[in-house]
Write a protein that holds these residues in place. Structure first.
Motif, PDB file in Angstrom:
ATOM      1  N   VAL A 295       0.829  -1.213   0.000  1.00  0.00           N
ATOM      2  CA  VAL A 295       0.000   0.000   0.000  1.00  0.00           C
ATOM      3  C   VAL A 295       0.859   1.257   0.000  1.00  0.00           C
ATOM      4  CG1 VAL A 295      -1.638   1.360   1.361  1.00  0.00           C
ATOM      5  CG2 VAL A 295      -2.019  -1.083   1.034  1.00  0.00           C
ATOM      6  N   ARG A 296       1.948   1.263   0.773  1.00  0.00           N
ATOM      7  CA  ARG A 296       2.752   2.481   0.873  1.00  0.00           C
ATOM      8  C   ARG A 296       3.738   2.624  -0.288  1.00  0.00           C
ATOM      9  NH1 ARG A 296      -1.240   3.887   3.910  1.00  0.00           N
ATOM     10  NH2 ARG A 296      -1.281   2.772   5.893  1.00  0.00           N
ATOM     11  N   LEU A 297       4.467   1.545  -0.613  1.00  0.00           N
ATOM     12  CA  LEU A 297       5.519   1.683  -1.618  1.00  0.00           C
ATOM     13  C   LEU A 297       5.001   1.577  -3.050  1.00  0.00           C
ATOM     14  CD1 LEU A 297       8.345  -0.273   0.192  1.00  0.00           C
ATOM     15  CD2 LEU A 297       8.459   2.104  -0.527  1.00  0.00           C
ATOM     16  N   LEU A 298       4.068   0.689  -3.302  1.00  0.00           N
ATOM     17  CA  LEU A 298       3.519   0.568  -4.659  1.00  0.00           C
ATOM     18  C   LEU A 298       2.378   1.561  -4.863  1.00  0.00           C
ATOM     19  CD1 LEU A 298       3.249  -0.861  -7.418  1.00  0.00           C
ATOM     20  CD2 LEU A 298       1.684  -2.457  -6.316  1.00  0.00           C
ATOM     21  N   ASN A 299       1.280   1.357  -4.146  1.00  0.00           N
ATOM     22  CA  ASN A 299       0.113   2.227  -4.335  1.00  0.00           C
ATOM     23  C   ASN A 299       0.424   3.674  -3.931  1.00  0.00           C
ATOM     24  OD1 ASN A 299      -1.522  -0.584  -2.995  1.00  0.00           O
ATOM     25  ND2 ASN A 299      -1.584  -0.049  -5.147  1.00  0.00           N
ATOM     26  N   GLY A 300       1.137   3.826  -2.819  1.00  0.00           N
ATOM     27  CA  GLY A 300       1.439   5.169  -2.336  1.00  0.00           C
ATOM     28  C   GLY A 300       2.321   5.947  -3.285  1.00  0.00           C
ATOM     29  N   SER A 301       3.352   5.314  -3.805  1.00  0.00           N
ATOM     30  CA  SER A 301       4.235   6.027  -4.745  1.00  0.00           C
ATOM     31  C   SER A 301       3.497   6.359  -6.039  1.00  0.00           C
ATOM     32  CB  SER A 301       5.485   5.194  -5.038  1.00  0.00           C
ATOM     33  OG  SER A 301       5.177   4.002  -5.725  1.00  0.00           O
ATOM     34  N   HIS A 302       2.611   5.473  -6.475  1.00  0.00           N
ATOM     35  CA  HIS A 302       1.745   5.774  -7.615  1.00  0.00           C
ATOM     36  C   HIS A 302       0.996   7.079  -7.377  1.00  0.00           C
ATOM     37  CE1 HIS A 302       0.846   1.915 -10.168  1.00  0.00           C
ATOM     38  NE2 HIS A 302       1.692   2.729 -10.760  1.00  0.00           N
ATOM     39  N   THR A 303       0.400   7.189  -6.180  1.00  0.00           N
ATOM     40  CA  THR A 303      -0.456   8.337  -5.884  1.00  0.00           C
ATOM     41  C   THR A 303       0.361   9.612  -5.720  1.00  0.00           C
ATOM     42  OG1 THR A 303      -2.065   6.871  -4.846  1.00  0.00           O
ATOM     43  CG2 THR A 303      -2.228   9.195  -4.298  1.00  0.00           C
ATOM     44  N   PHE A 304       1.538   9.523  -5.132  1.00  0.00           N
ATOM     45  CA  PHE A 304       2.387  10.706  -5.004  1.00  0.00           C
ATOM     46  C   PHE A 304       2.905  11.181  -6.358  1.00  0.00           C
ATOM     47  CE2 PHE A 304       3.408   9.665  -0.381  1.00  0.00           C
ATOM     48  CZ  PHE A 304       2.746  10.778   0.116  1.00  0.00           C
ATOM     49  N   SER A 305       3.021  10.285  -7.325  1.00  0.00           N
ATOM     50  CA  SER A 305       3.671  10.645  -8.578  1.00  0.00           C
ATOM     51  C   SER A 305       2.725  10.861  -9.751  1.00  0.00           C
ATOM     52  CB  SER A 305       4.694   9.572  -8.955  1.00  0.00           C
ATOM     53  OG  SER A 305       4.093   8.301  -9.058  1.00  0.00           O
ATOM     54  N   CYS A 306       1.473  10.412  -9.656  1.00  0.00           N
ATOM     55  CA  CYS A 306       0.600  10.435 -10.842  1.00  0.00           C
ATOM     56  C   CYS A 306       0.286  11.862 -11.304  1.00  0.00           C
ATOM     57  CB  CYS A 306      -0.678   9.639 -10.593  1.00  0.00           C
ATOM     58  SG  CYS A 306      -1.742  10.233  -9.269  1.00  0.00           S
ATOM     59  N   GLY A 307      -0.040  12.755 -10.356  1.00  0.00           N
ATOM     60  CA  GLY A 307      -0.339  14.133 -10.745  1.00  0.00           C
ATOM     61  C   GLY A 307       0.870  14.820 -11.341  1.00  0.00           C
ATOM     62  N   LEU A 308       2.027  14.579 -10.741  1.00  0.00           N
ATOM     63  CA  LEU A 308       3.270  15.160 -11.246  1.00  0.00           C
ATOM     64  C   LEU A 308       3.561  14.662 -12.656  1.00  0.00           C
ATOM     65  CD1 LEU A 308       5.709  16.929 -10.477  1.00  0.00           C
ATOM     66  CD2 LEU A 308       6.805  14.873  -9.558  1.00  0.00           C
ATOM     67  N   ALA A 309       3.322  13.381 -12.899  1.00  0.00           N
ATOM     68  CA  ALA A 309       3.565  12.810 -14.225  1.00  0.00           C
ATOM     69  C   ALA A 309       2.664  13.448 -15.282  1.00  0.00           C
ATOM     70  CB  ALA A 309       3.353  11.303 -14.182  1.00  0.00           C
ATOM     71  N   VAL A 310       1.379  13.608 -14.948  1.00  0.00           N
ATOM     72  CA  VAL A 310       0.446  14.234 -15.899  1.00  0.00           C
ATOM     73  C   VAL A 310       0.847  15.677 -16.163  1.00  0.00           C
ATOM     74  CG1 VAL A 310      -1.941  14.979 -16.239  1.00  0.00           C
ATOM     75  CG2 VAL A 310      -1.471  12.697 -15.339  1.00  0.00           C
ATOM     76  N   LEU A 311       1.195  16.404 -15.115  1.00  0.00           N
ATOM     77  CA  LEU A 311       1.606  17.806 -15.279  1.00  0.00           C
ATOM     78  C   LEU A 311       2.876  17.921 -16.126  1.00  0.00           C
ATOM     79  CD1 LEU A 311       0.956  19.081 -11.634  1.00  0.00           C
ATOM     80  CD2 LEU A 311      -0.400  19.626 -13.668  1.00  0.00           C
ATOM     81  N   ALA A 312       3.719  16.892 -16.075  1.00  0.00           N
ATOM     82  CA  ALA A 312       4.948  16.882 -16.876  1.00  0.00           C
ATOM     83  C   ALA A 312       4.701  16.415 -18.302  1.00  0.00           C
ATOM     84  CB  ALA A 312       5.997  15.988 -16.216  1.00  0.00           C
ATOM     85  N   GLY A 313       3.476  15.984 -18.590  1.00  0.00           N
ATOM     86  CA  GLY A 313       3.123  15.596 -19.947  1.00  0.00           C
ATOM     87  C   GLY A 313       3.337  14.133 -20.275  1.00  0.00           C
TER      88      GLY A 313
END
Length: 507
Positions: A295-313
């Motif tokens: 939950v923390r390393l897989l799902n959590g890192s997904h959630t911390f990074s998904c918005g940043l990834a979209v904003l980066a294109g």
């Protein structure tokens, strides 16, 4: 040529194709499986197949198709054989092979073949029930377990177990091991409580209730494997041409696998003997550690990074992982911050680092098109469920606000800046519009309208309906998130990612 038992001998041996031995097709039926979904076919059925090839377990699976959608014709035509195309990364090395799965003996329809399914209860070799009926399958509803078939999944389990109890006169040795894989907390505990409640509602005898509770083993489990399912038409045709046969049931999965089953019973471990052949299987008295890591390393890192990834294109996970700056961000996020936050008496830093390495391999899988837009769905609730404890745990252990976790939170806030369009949907903009699917998006849109860039962070962090607490009370967190939001606003996501190589917390 269609994949089938008749044609197995005609399939040419080739590198990276695993063809079953004829003896594997004669093994006794030991497992009753509720569900025909790709997760079951790509994980438990595969793990049992691997064990059978290595001489462990030596049993096959009777699959129960519980829904009325579709039919079982393809399974019948192919004698329940199908190809699993395994594609992934392991320790940085590409893995690609195809395995013909022969662990399934037959597929029966609950609607049409219920009496035949009940006959399986009379099979003395039958040992194990596994299931994946989705999250809505394990629910308490009124049912008639004497119907043909009962309507609910717990009702079907109860009917099967009661029939077995009667056939074997309550023999303690004929109890079953039941391992649901539905993605809900304490899945087996919940299933058992419903089965017991239905048994009491039906007025079953005390002897059966005692047999059910004392001689059957309901084991909580956690599964983790990405199984995208069918290839697209082009990939399907190319793979069939390479293999030399047609397969209507072919599916693809990643290489990584985890099936953690909670048990301290010697009988259960003996029944689940196929675990010996599979390093991805864990039998443990407590599987909370594995839930926390996932939950923390897989799902959590997904959630911390998904918005940043979209904003980066970036459109897909593999595209983002090919970018050096993003790769550094998510590596340091997991190994420097999330790992430190979750270290406990049960989880060592070394275990967290090792698990994060597996996650990075999965993120880099070139065979899977994992869309960031899908990961961003229900963004705010995912941030709360998966990541809220990390804010507090890191701050408590390090007496500082985490830099990269704060960047992930800042990207979340900026991602949720949106405008309502004519179709009543909310869209953000990273140079092109992107749809935001989140039940709280209207609140975020209003918050952005009411606050400037200097106050939006404090406003979001203070929303107790989102977080059940005021995150501004975490020392330094508001300032750190605000710092990163200003970086994103002024420089954009890609340039901000370049900055993480030199930025330290609370700089």
């Amino acid at each position: 040529m269609q994949l089938s038992i008749t044609n197995i001998s005609k399939i040419k041996a080739q590198e990276n194709l695993i063809i079953p031995e004829e003896t594997s097709l004669q093994l006794p039926e030991k497992v009753l499986q509720f569900g025909t979904g790709v997760l079951l076919r790509g994980l438990p059925d595969h793990l049992i197949n691997i064990a059978n090839r290595q001489g462990f377990f030596n049993g096959r699976i009777v699959v129960v198709k519980s829904t009325s959608n579709g039919d079982t014709d393809a399974y019948t035509e192919q004698n329940s054989l199908y190809t699993l195309a395994v594609r992934g990364i392991d320790n940085g090395e590409k893995i690609a092979y195809d395995e013909i799965i022969s662990s399934v003996s037959r597929v029966l329809s609950a609607q049409n073949d219920w009496e035949e399914i009940l006959q399986c209860a009379a099979n003395p070799d039958m040992q194990l029930i596994i299931s994946n009926t989705t999250e809505v399958g394990i629910v308490m509803e009124k049912d008639n377990v004497h119907a043909s078939p009962p309507q609910t999944f717990p009702g079907k389990v109860l009917a099967f177990l009661y029939h077995r109890f009667k056939i074997f006169n309550g023999d303690a040795d004929k109890g079953m091991v039941i391992v649901p894989t539905e993605l809900i907390p304490d899945n087996a505990d919940k299933l058992l409580s419903i089965v017991l409640e239905q048994a009491h509602q039906h007025g079953f005898e005390i002897a059966f209730i005692e047999w059910l509770e004392n001689h059957n083993y309901f084991c909580n489990s956690l599964v983790d494997r990405i199984v995208p399912g069918r290839f697209n038409k082009q990939e399907q045709a190319a793979t069939e041409a390479k293999l030399g046969y047609k397969d209507e049931l072919m599916i693809m999965s990643e290489h990584y696998s985890l099936w953690a089953i909670q048990t301290d019973s010697a009988k259960v471990k003996e029944t689940l003997s196929f675990a010996q052949a599979n390093p991805g299987m864990v039998l443990a008295a407590d599987i909370e550690k594995f839930k926390e890591l996932k939950v923390r390393l897989l799902n959590g890192s997904h959630t911390f990074s998904c918005g940043l990834a979209v904003l980066a294109g970036f459109k897909t996970v593999k595209e983002a992982m090919a970018d050096d700056a993003f790769n550094l961000f998510i590596t340091r996020l997991m190994q420097d911050e999330i790992a430190d936050a979750i270290v406990s008496e049960s989880i060592s830093k070394e275990e967290a680092i090792a698990f994060s390495g597996k996650v990075l391999d999965r993120y880099r899988n070139p065979f899977i098109e994992h869309q960031w837009s899908s990961i961003c769905m229900n963004y705010s609730s995912k941030m709360f469920m998966r990541n809220l404890p990390l804010f507090y745990q890191y701050a408590e252990k390090k007496s500082a606000a985490p830099a990269l976790i704060s960047l992930g939170m800042a990207a979340h806030i900026l991602f949720m800046r949106s405008q309502k369009k004519n179709d009543a949907s909310f869209y953000g903009d990273n140079g092109e519009p992107y749809l935001i699917s989140d039940p709280n998006i209207a609140w975020y849109a209003q918050a952005w309208q009411q606050n400037g860039k200097e106050t939006i962070v404090a406003s979001v962090l203070a929303n107790k309906e989102l977080w059940q607490s005021d995150l501004n009370e975490i020392a330094g967190f508001t300032n750190e998130v605000n710092y990163w939001l200003q970086q994103l606003l002024e420089n954009g996501a890609k340039k901000t990612l370049q900055h993480i190589q030199t930025k330290t917390p609370a700089e």
